[in-house]
Write an enzyme that holds these catalytic residues in place. Structure first.
Site, PDB file in Angstrom:
ATOM      1  N   GLY A  60      25.104  51.856  -4.871  1.00 17.74           N
ATOM      2  CA  GLY A  60      25.435  51.429  -6.223  1.00 17.74           C
ATOM      3  C   GLY A  60      24.285  50.672  -6.856  1.00 17.74           C
TER       4      GLY A  60
ATOM      5  N   GLY B  38      23.277  47.538  -6.713  1.00 20.04           N
ATOM      6  CA  GLY B  38      22.510  46.651  -5.823  1.00 20.04           C
ATOM      7  C   GLY B  38      21.525  47.444  -4.978  1.00 20.04           C
TER       8      GLY B  38
ATOM      9  N   ILE C 124      33.348  53.613  -5.768  1.00 18.79           N
ATOM     10  CA  ILE C 124      34.714  53.994  -6.141  1.00 18.79           C
ATOM     11  C   ILE C 124      35.056  53.464  -7.532  1.00 18.79           C
ATOM     12  CG2 ILE C 124      35.543  54.044  -3.760  1.00 18.79           C
ATOM     13  CD1 ILE C 124      37.127  51.393  -4.540  1.00 18.79           C
ATOM     14  N   ASP C 125      34.278  52.481  -8.021  1.00 21.20           N
ATOM     15  CA  ASP C 125      34.630  51.814  -9.277  1.00 21.20           C
ATOM     16  C   ASP C 125      34.333  52.668 -10.518  1.00 21.20           C
ATOM     17  OD1 ASP C 125      35.135  49.654  -7.626  1.00 21.20           O
ATOM     18  OD2 ASP C 125      33.144  48.789  -7.939  1.00 21.20           O
TER      19      ASP C 125
ATOM     20  N   ARG D 108      35.932  46.000  -9.626  1.00 23.37           N
ATOM     21  CA  ARG D 108      34.995  44.975 -10.120  1.00 23.37           C
ATOM     22  C   ARG D 108      35.255  44.677 -11.597  1.00 23.37           C
ATOM     23  NH1 ARG D 108      28.916  45.806  -8.123  1.00 23.37           N
ATOM     24  NH2 ARG D 108      29.087  47.652  -9.401  1.00 23.37           N
TER      25      ARG D 108
ATOM     26  N   ARG E  66      57.567  41.657  -6.856  1.00 21.09           N
ATOM     27  CA  ARG E  66      56.826  41.796  -5.600  1.00 21.09           C
ATOM     28  C   ARG E  66      55.404  42.250  -5.926  1.00 21.09           C
ATOM     29  NH1 ARG E  66      60.705  39.479  -4.414  1.00 21.09           N
ATOM     30  NH2 ARG E  66      62.165  39.845  -2.701  1.00 21.09           N
TER      31      ARG E  66
ATOM     32  N   HIS F 235      41.182  47.474   0.479  1.00 17.36           N
ATOM     33  CA  HIS F 235      40.225  48.458   1.003  1.00 17.36           C
ATOM     34  C   HIS F 235      40.851  49.797   1.382  1.00 17.36           C
ATOM     35  CE1 HIS F 235      37.895  44.820   0.948  1.00 17.36           C
ATOM     36  NE2 HIS F 235      36.820  45.589   0.967  1.00 17.36           N
TER      37      HIS F 235
END
Ligand code: F6P
Length: 357
Positions: free
Chosen positions: A116, A118, A140-141, A185, A277, A283
């Site tokens: 990604g 970074g 995945i974001d 994120r 709830r 993850h």
């Protein structure tokens, strides 16, 4: 060119193994090159290690396997480390040149990095010192601006939608409000797409600060019309109007986004007095078999990355635009892609009666 290297950095995503597989198979079949797998992301260049040549037999079965056989590390830049000097002072040292030396010693003539923002930022540092690097975007974001979509995203949506489908049946039995916190994120893509696909009543995303009173009124209205259960999707980066994002602190003081689901759950319980709830999907969204869509996209990206190497397009990464694979500067990967609060996707969801708070 005889040998190239590949590493996977940052958090993993379903499809990374399919990228590795496509890189090895394309390198071998189209160009006759060997591929060395570097373990644990850039950390694999901090120590001398035997060259790990990825054979066709090793990678063939990887298409369906989640995670990454090379391992990945999701924290800062390993080439910038703080060491204690003899007189007790601490000072930063830069290990980039050492990493480059190890690549050369392994015989790696060009490096493919899958990661990604970074990972691309660290790769850019290697590039600035003369390394021959190309990139494959992953998360995945789905929050990378330069590509229409990243692999792993489709699998994460499937997992989140499946969770909503399951929560719906038990919510209905018990007349409960179910809150599902999902990852993403600072982008609400997973929440938005899974929320619509799973029939959520409210979707709270970082791009639209929420007012809990709006959510409560919506749930109340549904109850008055005889529907006694509700599904609320909350992105981990969502925050109330004039409020801050929720973080939890791990050992070593590392801050991780998360916890807003419970806060929203408590707020709803307080305002409407219904049973609530909360499920934090966490993850689970990063694991498991990639969907056929993600296998396809990851395979295209891996194969295209080898072609970038062949064309010596150093500093570029592959990306998807429409149906085409294109190449874009890796530095541009740092630009974030968020949900447009005024865009047609959010409008469509509103038209369905979904509230954003
Ligand atoms: O970027 C992918 C992602 O799964 C985010 O959605 C989440 O905030 C983060 O990584 C979690 O990182 P880690 O696996 O380090 O806890």
């Amino acid at each position: 060119m005889k040998t190239i290297g590949i590493l996977t950095g940052g958090g993993d995503a379903p499809g990374l193994n399919a990228v590795i597989r496509a890189v090895v198979l394309t390198a071998k079949h189209r160009y006759g090159w060997d591929v060395i797998g570097i373990r644990q992301g850039f950390d694999g260049l901090l120590h001398d290690a035997p060259a790990n040549i990825l054979t066709e037999e090793r990678v063939r079965p990887l298409l369906t396997r989640g995670g990454t056989i090379l391992g990945a590390v999701n924290r800062g830049n390993p080439f910038r480390q703080v060491v204690e000097t003899a007189d007790g002072a601490v000072e930063p040292i830069d290990l980039t040149d050492e990493a480059l030396r190890r690549l050369t010693n392994m015989g790696v003539e060009a490096l493919i990095v899958a990661g990604g923002d970074g990972t691309m930022a660290i790769a850019q540092k290697l590039l600035d010192r003369g390394a021959r690097v190309v990139g494959v975007p992953k998360t995945i974001d789905n929050d990378l601006a330069q590509t229409d979509v990243t692999f792993g995203f489709d699998t994460a949506i499937l997992t989140a939608t499946d969770a909503l489908d399951k929560l719906q049946t038990t919510a209905e039995s018990h007349h409960r409000v179910m809150v599902l916190e999902v990852m993403g994120r600072n982008a609400g893509w997973i929440a938005l797409k899974a929320g619509v696909a799973g029939g959520a009543d409210a979707i709270l995303i970082p791009e639209i600060p929420f007012n809990i009173a709006t959510v409560c009124a919506h749930i109340q209205q549904a109850r008055e019309h005889g529907r006694n259960y509700s599904l609320i999707v909350v992105a981990e980066g969502a925050a109330p109007i004039n409020g801050a994002q929720e973080y939890y602190i791990q050992t070593g003081g590392v801050m991780r986004l998360g916890g807003i689901g419970y806060i929203v759950g408590n707020m709803i319980a307080d305002c409407i007095g219904a049973e609530v709830r909360v499920t934090v999907l966490g993850h689970l969204q990063r694991g498991g078999q990639p969907t056929p869509h993600d296998r396809w996209l990851a395979t295209r990206f891996g194969s295209a990355a080898v072609q970038l190497v062949a064309q010596e397009q150093w500093g570029y990464m592959v990306a998807l635009r429409g149906e085409q694979i294109v190449s874009v500067p890796m530095t541009d990967a740092l630009q974030m892609k968020q949900v447009d609060p005024n865009g047609d996707m959010v409008q469509m969801a509103r038209d369905l009666g979904i509230v954003f708070g």
